[in-house]
Design an enzyme around this catalytic site. Structure first.
Site, PDB file in Angstrom:
ATOM      1  N   ALA A   1     -18.587  13.536  18.228  1.00  0.00           N
ATOM      2  CA  ALA A   1     -19.846  12.985  17.714  1.00  0.00           C
ATOM      3  C   ALA A   1     -19.864  13.008  16.180  1.00  0.00           C
ATOM      4  O   ALA A   1     -19.268  13.897  15.587  1.00  0.00           O
ATOM      5  CB  ALA A   1     -21.017  13.798  18.269  1.00  0.00           C
ATOM      6  N   PRO A   2     -20.485  11.994  15.553  1.00  0.00           N
ATOM      7  CA  PRO A   2     -21.350  10.955  16.132  1.00  0.00           C
ATOM      8  C   PRO A   2     -20.637   9.698  16.611  1.00  0.00           C
ATOM      9  O   PRO A   2     -21.289   8.745  17.027  1.00  0.00           O
ATOM     10  CB  PRO A   2     -22.304  10.637  14.989  1.00  0.00           C
ATOM     11  CG  PRO A   2     -21.478  10.838  13.762  1.00  0.00           C
ATOM     12  CD  PRO A   2     -20.563  12.007  14.073  1.00  0.00           C
TER      13      PRO A   2
ATOM     14  N   GLY B   1     -17.754   7.631  15.166  1.00  0.00           N
ATOM     15  CA  GLY B   1     -17.021   6.608  14.425  1.00  0.00           C
ATOM     16  C   GLY B   1     -15.575   6.494  14.872  1.00  0.00           C
ATOM     17  O   GLY B   1     -15.058   5.392  15.102  1.00  0.00           O
ATOM     18  N   LYS B   2     -14.914   7.628  15.018  1.00  0.00           N
ATOM     19  CA  LYS B   2     -13.510   7.617  15.434  1.00  0.00           C
ATOM     20  C   LYS B   2     -13.366   7.258  16.910  1.00  0.00           C
ATOM     21  O   LYS B   2     -12.390   6.636  17.314  1.00  0.00           O
ATOM     22  CB  LYS B   2     -12.867   8.972  15.130  1.00  0.00           C
ATOM     23  CG  LYS B   2     -12.866   9.309  13.641  1.00  0.00           C
ATOM     24  CD  LYS B   2     -12.289  10.692  13.383  1.00  0.00           C
ATOM     25  CE  LYS B   2     -12.477  11.098  11.932  1.00  0.00           C
ATOM     26  NZ  LYS B   2     -13.919  11.230  11.569  1.00  0.00           N
TER      27      LYS B   2
ATOM     28  N   ASP C   1     -17.800  16.702  22.902  1.00  0.00           N
ATOM     29  CA  ASP C   1     -18.539  17.418  21.872  1.00  0.00           C
ATOM     30  C   ASP C   1     -19.514  18.356  22.575  1.00  0.00           C
ATOM     31  O   ASP C   1     -19.978  18.064  23.681  1.00  0.00           O
ATOM     32  CB  ASP C   1     -19.300  16.440  20.968  1.00  0.00           C
ATOM     33  CG  ASP C   1     -19.632  17.034  19.604  1.00  0.00           C
ATOM     34  OD1 ASP C   1     -18.983  16.662  18.612  1.00  0.00           O
ATOM     35  OD2 ASP C   1     -20.549  17.881  19.544  1.00  0.00           O
TER      36      ASP C   1
ATOM     37  N   ASP D   1     -11.109  16.305  15.268  1.00  0.00           N
ATOM     38  CA  ASP D   1     -11.905  16.288  14.038  1.00  0.00           C
ATOM     39  C   ASP D   1     -12.723  17.573  14.061  1.00  0.00           C
ATOM     40  O   ASP D   1     -13.866  17.594  14.510  1.00  0.00           O
ATOM     41  CB  ASP D   1     -12.798  15.050  14.016  1.00  0.00           C
ATOM     42  CG  ASP D   1     -13.520  14.869  12.687  1.00  0.00           C
ATOM     43  OD1 ASP D   1     -13.361  15.735  11.801  1.00  0.00           O
ATOM     44  OD2 ASP D   1     -14.258  13.880  12.553  1.00  0.00           O
TER      45      ASP D   1
ATOM     46  N   CYS E   1     -13.460  17.128   7.403  1.00  0.00           N
ATOM     47  CA  CYS E   1     -14.092  16.528   6.219  1.00  0.00           C
ATOM     48  C   CYS E   1     -14.419  17.651   5.219  1.00  0.00           C
ATOM     49  O   CYS E   1     -15.527  17.737   4.712  1.00  0.00           O
ATOM     50  CB  CYS E   1     -15.332  15.735   6.585  1.00  0.00           C
ATOM     51  SG  CYS E   1     -16.583  16.664   7.498  1.00  0.00           S
TER      52      CYS E   1
END
Length: 437
Positions: free
Chosen positions: A254-255, A257-258, A273, A315, A368
């Site tokens: 989430a959210p 994009g990937k 998630d 991620d 990130c």
């Protein structure tokens, strides 16, 4: 500009949100929603409040330093409304296109209306803000002289140790700016055509970039032709190569994009998630774009899929220090101990996820974050304890030829200061790992 009758309410809401974030460690989005709803603000005034608080948070350190310069004596520790009022007032006068008289008069009025002793600081607030209005040029130069002032000391020290003093300052400078709006198109779409429709430029990897706006009003949004995704966040998926027809496990998805990138590339995606609310947003994005994925609410550190996977995108949960332009509240709500806790969690998820890979399978680990402990340090520690893993270096042509984003070790490292003349990017780290046995 906000209307006269609501300007006072809007500024009061901004001050309350700023205090909620900086004094109570409340997430910005939650404080914004609760306080603006309580203030009964219209769309225009809510936008003013959001922009004012975001800007004040981005420049919080340097605004506080400037406030200290303007005050002959510091404020008492409990003068929290007064401090927040001065900071938002300075942001309006020096950094926004707000009429000086409105910024000064309405901020002073707010202080006069406070209960208790703080109303006695109205004259001080008036003097400070009027001086700022008179001396804008010199004060703005002072405000912009030390970009590292907008970072907590621990973060500036961390980035200096990792990237060097000069690069730390470049990153800090980049984080003072508002981000662009980056858009990922479905692979079947014509980038040139959509760049014209959206008044956007095409970035080296095919991302479309334009100025911030209400995305729901843009062409192609309702049709699900594209989704919003910073250029840096769009790069890790490319490191999995051709995934058409493969089962890809998207951990901490989430959210989404990937997840949408993976599905649009033809993969069979299982998106995992633990946050149900964030997964609702992921599912809504999939529905809007007409893309498919199996969505699972589960802990990535323990989840095992029913069917074998071919590749994994992890991620991992992180300190998010690479996203401070978009989430400036993180600057003042995270601490070194948070990085240490998250690094431990990342290691657990990484070990578990790698065990799910078949021999020859690929996993991309990404965060990130700009903290070495969560990025290259995490990967080096993993490789040291996992004999069946090897790093597969990233090639520049996999990421649109942007060789400046590839480290000496072959990892992807996006810094906010990279491509600054084109609007910069979020901070992101990714490494590609292969299971050899």
């Amino acid at each position: 500009m906000q209307s006269e009758n609501t300007g006072l309410k809007a500024r009061k809401a901004a001050i309350r949100i700023l205090m909620a974030v900086t004094l109570k460690n409340r997430p910005f989005d939650a404080a914004l929603d609760e306080i603006t709803k309580g203030a009964d603000l219209d769309v225009r005034d809510r936008a003013f409040v959001m922009n004012l608080v975001m800007l004040t948070l981005r420049r919080f350190g340097s605004l506080k330093a400037l406030m200290g310069h303007l005050l002959e004596r510091g404020l008492p520790r409990n003068a929290t409304w007064t401090e927040a009022a001065i900071l938002t007032g300075l942001a309006q006068i020096l950094l926004m296109r707000t009429a000086d008289h409105a910024a000064v008069n309405e901020t002073v009025t707010l202080i006069k209306e406070l209960p208790g002793k703080e109303k006695g600081f109205a004259g001080l607030v008036n003097a400070v803000l009027r001086r700022a209005a008179r001396e804008q040029g010199a004060l703005l130069e002072r405000l912009n002289s030390r970009p590292q002032d907008d970072l907590p000391t621990w973060l500036a020290d961390s980035w200096s140790a990792t990237y060097g003093e000069e690069e730390m300052q470049h990153i800090a400078r980049a984080l003072q700016t508002s981000p662009s709006l980056d858009i990922s198109l479905k692979p079947s779409e014509d980038a040139g055509l959509w760049a014209d429709r959206l008044d956007a430029r095409i970035m080296p990897n095919g991302t479309l970039r334009r100025g911030l706006t209400d995305v729901t009003k843009l062409a192609g949004y309702e049709d699900g032709t594209w989704w919003v995704q910073d250029i840096a966040a769009s790069l890790p998926v490319a490191l999995l190569g051709d995934i058409k027809g493969k089962h890809v496990l998207d951990l901490c998805a989430a959210p989404g994009g990937k997840t949408m990138q993976l599905a649009a590339a033809g993969a069979t995606v299982t998106a995992v998630d633990r946050n149900k609310n964030r997964l609702k947003r992921l599912s809504a994005n999939l529905e809007r774009t007409g893309l498919e994925a199996t969505v699972v609410t589960a802990d990535a550190a323990t989840f095992t899929p029913d069917t074998p996977v071919d590749a994994i995108l992890l991620d991992a949960p992180c300190s998010a220090t690479g996203t401070l332009r978009r989430n400036p509240d993180v600057t003042w709500t995270k601490a070194p101990e948070d990085v240490a806790k998250l690094a431990n969690l990342q290691a657990r998820i990484l070990d578990h996820a790698f065990a799910l890979l078949p021999a020859g399978g690929t996993m991309v680990y990404c965060v990130c974050s700009l903290e070495a402990a969560e990025g290259v340090g995490q990967v080096e520690a993993f490789l040291a304890r996992e004999s069946g893993a090897e790093r597969v270096p990233v090639e520049a042509d996999e990421i649109g030829g942007m060789s400046e984003l590839v480290t000496d070790k072959g990892d992807l490292l996006c810094l906010p200061s990279k491509r600054a003349n084109e609007g910069g990017m979020d901070g992101f780290f990714a490494a590609r790992l292969k299971k050899t046995q």
